[in-house]
Motif scaffolding. Structure first.
Motif, PDB file in Angstrom:
ATOM      1  N   UNK A 209       0.835  -1.210   0.000  1.00 46.95           N
ATOM      2  CA  UNK A 209       0.000   0.000   0.000  1.00 46.95           C
ATOM      3  C   UNK A 209       0.871   1.262   0.000  1.00 46.95           C
ATOM      4  N   UNK A 210       2.074   1.191   0.606  1.00 47.88           N
ATOM      5  CA  UNK A 210       2.981   2.341   0.547  1.00 47.88           C
ATOM      6  C   UNK A 210       3.367   2.639  -0.900  1.00 47.88           C
ATOM      7  N   UNK A 211       3.690   1.603  -1.661  1.00 45.15           N
ATOM      8  CA  UNK A 211       4.017   1.799  -3.068  1.00 45.15           C
ATOM      9  C   UNK A 211       2.848   2.368  -3.848  1.00 45.15           C
ATOM     10  N   UNK A 212       1.651   1.863  -3.569  1.00 43.83           N
ATOM     11  CA  UNK A 212       0.459   2.375  -4.245  1.00 43.83           C
ATOM     12  C   UNK A 212       0.245   3.862  -3.945  1.00 43.83           C
ATOM     13  N   UNK A 213       0.416   4.257  -2.684  1.00 41.16           N
ATOM     14  CA  UNK A 213       0.217   5.655  -2.304  1.00 41.16           C
ATOM     15  C   UNK A 213       1.269   6.561  -2.930  1.00 41.16           C
ATOM     16  N   UNK A 214       2.510   6.074  -3.014  1.00 40.13           N
ATOM     17  CA  UNK A 214       3.565   6.883  -3.631  1.00 40.13           C
ATOM     18  C   UNK A 214       3.270   7.147  -5.107  1.00 40.13           C
ATOM     19  N   UNK A 215       2.732   6.135  -5.774  1.00 38.87           N
ATOM     20  CA  UNK A 215       2.382   6.309  -7.194  1.00 38.87           C
ATOM     21  C   UNK A 215       1.172   7.222  -7.331  1.00 38.87           C
ATOM     22  N   UNK A 216       0.158   7.010  -6.486  1.00 37.68           N
ATOM     23  CA  UNK A 216      -1.103   7.744  -6.626  1.00 37.68           C
ATOM     24  C   UNK A 216      -0.954   9.227  -6.288  1.00 37.68           C
ATOM     25  N   UNK A 217      -0.170   9.539  -5.229  1.00 38.66           N
ATOM     26  CA  UNK A 217      -0.135  10.928  -4.763  1.00 38.66           C
ATOM     27  C   UNK A 217       1.118  11.681  -5.201  1.00 38.66           C
ATOM     28  N   UNK A 218       2.246  10.969  -5.339  1.00 38.65           N
ATOM     29  CA  UNK A 218       3.491  11.650  -5.717  1.00 38.65           C
ATOM     30  C   UNK A 218       3.890  11.400  -7.165  1.00 38.65           C
ATOM     31  N   UNK A 220       5.311   8.930  -8.606  1.00 39.68           N
ATOM     32  CA  UNK A 220       6.646   8.348  -8.774  1.00 39.68           C
ATOM     33  C   UNK A 220       6.560   7.181  -9.756  1.00 39.68           C
ATOM     34  N   UNK A 221       7.454   7.114 -10.760  1.00 41.67           N
ATOM     35  CA  UNK A 221       7.381   6.020 -11.739  1.00 41.67           C
ATOM     36  C   UNK A 221       7.734   4.665 -11.118  1.00 41.67           C
ATOM     37  N   UNK A 222       7.481   3.598 -11.896  1.00 41.68           N
ATOM     38  CA  UNK A 222       7.690   2.235 -11.393  1.00 41.68           C
ATOM     39  C   UNK A 222       9.138   1.996 -10.982  1.00 41.68           C
ATOM     40  N   UNK A 223      10.090   2.503 -11.777  1.00 33.11           N
ATOM     41  CA  UNK A 223      11.496   2.312 -11.438  1.00 33.11           C
ATOM     42  C   UNK A 223      11.834   2.975 -10.106  1.00 33.11           C
ATOM     43  N   UNK A 224      11.268   4.164  -9.882  1.00 36.77           N
ATOM     44  CA  UNK A 224      11.494   4.852  -8.613  1.00 36.77           C
ATOM     45  C   UNK A 224      10.948   4.048  -7.439  1.00 36.77           C
ATOM     46  N   UNK A 225       9.756   3.454  -7.619  1.00 37.50           N
ATOM     47  CA  UNK A 225       9.168   2.625  -6.558  1.00 37.50           C
ATOM     48  C   UNK A 225      10.055   1.412  -6.281  1.00 37.50           C
ATOM     49  N   UNK A 226      10.591   0.812  -7.348  1.00 34.83           N
ATOM     50  CA  UNK A 226      11.459  -0.364  -7.163  1.00 34.83           C
ATOM     51  C   UNK A 226      12.720   0.022  -6.384  1.00 34.83           C
ATOM     52  N   UNK A 227      13.313   1.172  -6.707  1.00 39.73           N
ATOM     53  CA  UNK A 227      14.530   1.600  -6.012  1.00 39.73           C
ATOM     54  C   UNK A 227      14.238   1.931  -4.549  1.00 39.73           C
ATOM     55  N   UNK A 228      13.089   2.559  -4.284  1.00 40.08           N
ATOM     56  CA  UNK A 228      12.704   2.833  -2.894  1.00 40.08           C
ATOM     57  C   UNK A 228      12.522   1.513  -2.134  1.00 40.08           C
ATOM     58  N   UNK A 229      11.938   0.518  -2.798  1.00 40.45           N
ATOM     59  CA  UNK A 229      11.771  -0.789  -2.170  1.00 40.45           C
ATOM     60  C   UNK A 229      13.108  -1.425  -1.815  1.00 40.45           C
ATOM     61  N   UNK A 230      14.086  -1.291  -2.725  1.00 41.63           N
ATOM     62  CA  UNK A 230      15.430  -1.840  -2.444  1.00 41.63           C
ATOM     63  C   UNK A 230      16.054  -1.130  -1.239  1.00 41.63           C
ATOM     64  N   UNK A 231      15.918   0.203  -1.193  1.00 39.23           N
ATOM     65  CA  UNK A 231      16.486   0.950  -0.066  1.00 39.23           C
ATOM     66  C   UNK A 231      15.831   0.550   1.259  1.00 39.23           C
TER      67      UNK A 231
END
Length: 261
Positions: A209-218, A220-231
């Motif tokens: 749900x954090x990834x979903x919210x980042x895409x919906x409100x900010x 952020x592209x899919x690659x950005x979400x993947x990198x945030x997930x790695x971090x």
């Protein structure tokens, strides 16, 4: 035409070698589609279709003796039809499910009829400590009967189905052609739903749900979400290691006091 059939057969053969090499995911659609693209001279279409089909079948796994739809056969045939007949990506994706069910039926015959017979032969060879015989039987099944058999059947379906696919594409009304992108756009969502159904738990769902919210409100592209997930994963591993080290130190110190006492 002959070169195209050979290319499709070779791609089907390679994707079915996954059991010979030990389940290395050669049959995943993202690899199978790209492989067909290489053999038929249209890598871009192969990669696009392979990626789209991977999303659909991302939650498809065989559990126990149950046979799942055969994603690799669907990816090989869909990509082959799309490249050779000019089939649109959306229309090719719509063919994926029935072709996967056809491949699943072929797997059922292979695993339910041929494999038990060869297993009995392996048991008899094992009773005589004949490891070389078991190795020959395994290679015969994995390379010859399974991969080779699928390659031949896939090539026959591709050869017989090209004319039918061209006729179907020509007969599709414009209203259906326009609706296909919307309908096929739902299939990747279905694939993700199947995957989430298997993986969901209290520890994982907050990150989803954090990834979903980042895409919906900010936005952020899919690659950005993947990198945030790695971090986030690296931070959690670091904190977990730090916590484990501290607990070990505290436990050691507590043990030392007990010894002194």
């Amino acid at each position: 035409m002959i070169a195209q059939i050979i290319g499709v057969a070779l791609a089907a053969f390679i994707t079915k070698l996954e059991f010979y090499f030990g389940q290395v995911n050669l049959g995943r659609p993202i690899f199978a589609g790209a492989l067909v693209g290489v053999f038929l001279g249209d890598i871009q279409t192969g990669v696009i279709l392979g990626f789209a089909l991977e999303l659909i079948f991302i939650g498809s796994f065989s559990v126990g003796s149950a046979t799942s739809p055969d994603m690799s056969t669907a990816a090989v045939l869909c990509t082959g039809f799309a490249i050779t007949t000019g089939l649109s990506t959306e229309a090719a994706i719509a063919l994926a499910v029935p072709l996967a069910l056809l491949g699943g039926a072929m797997k059922t015959v292979s695993w339910g009829v041929i494999t038990p017979l060869l297993e009995n032969l392996c048991v008899k060879r094992a009773e005589h400590d004949d490891m070389r015989g078991i190795e020959i039987i395994f290679n015969l099944w994995a390379v010859g009967l399974y991969a080779g058999g699928f390659a031949i059947i896939t090539a026959l379906v591709f050869f017989a189905g090209q004319g039918a696919v061209k006729a179907i594409v020509g007969a599709i009304p414009a209203i259906i052609t326009e609706a296909l992108p919307k309908a096929t756009g739902m299939l990747p969502a279905l694939g993700f739903a199947l995957l989430i159904r298997m993986l969901r738990n209290k520890a994982v769902m907050p990150f989803f749900f954090l990834g979903f919210l980042l895409v919906a409100y900010l936005k952020i592209p899919t690659m950005g979400i993947a990198l945030i997930g790695v971090m986030l994963a690296l931070i959690m591993l670091t904190l977990r290691g730090y916590s484990t080290t501290n607990n070990t130190v505290v436990s050691t110190q507590a043990g030392g006091k007990d010894d002194d006492f």
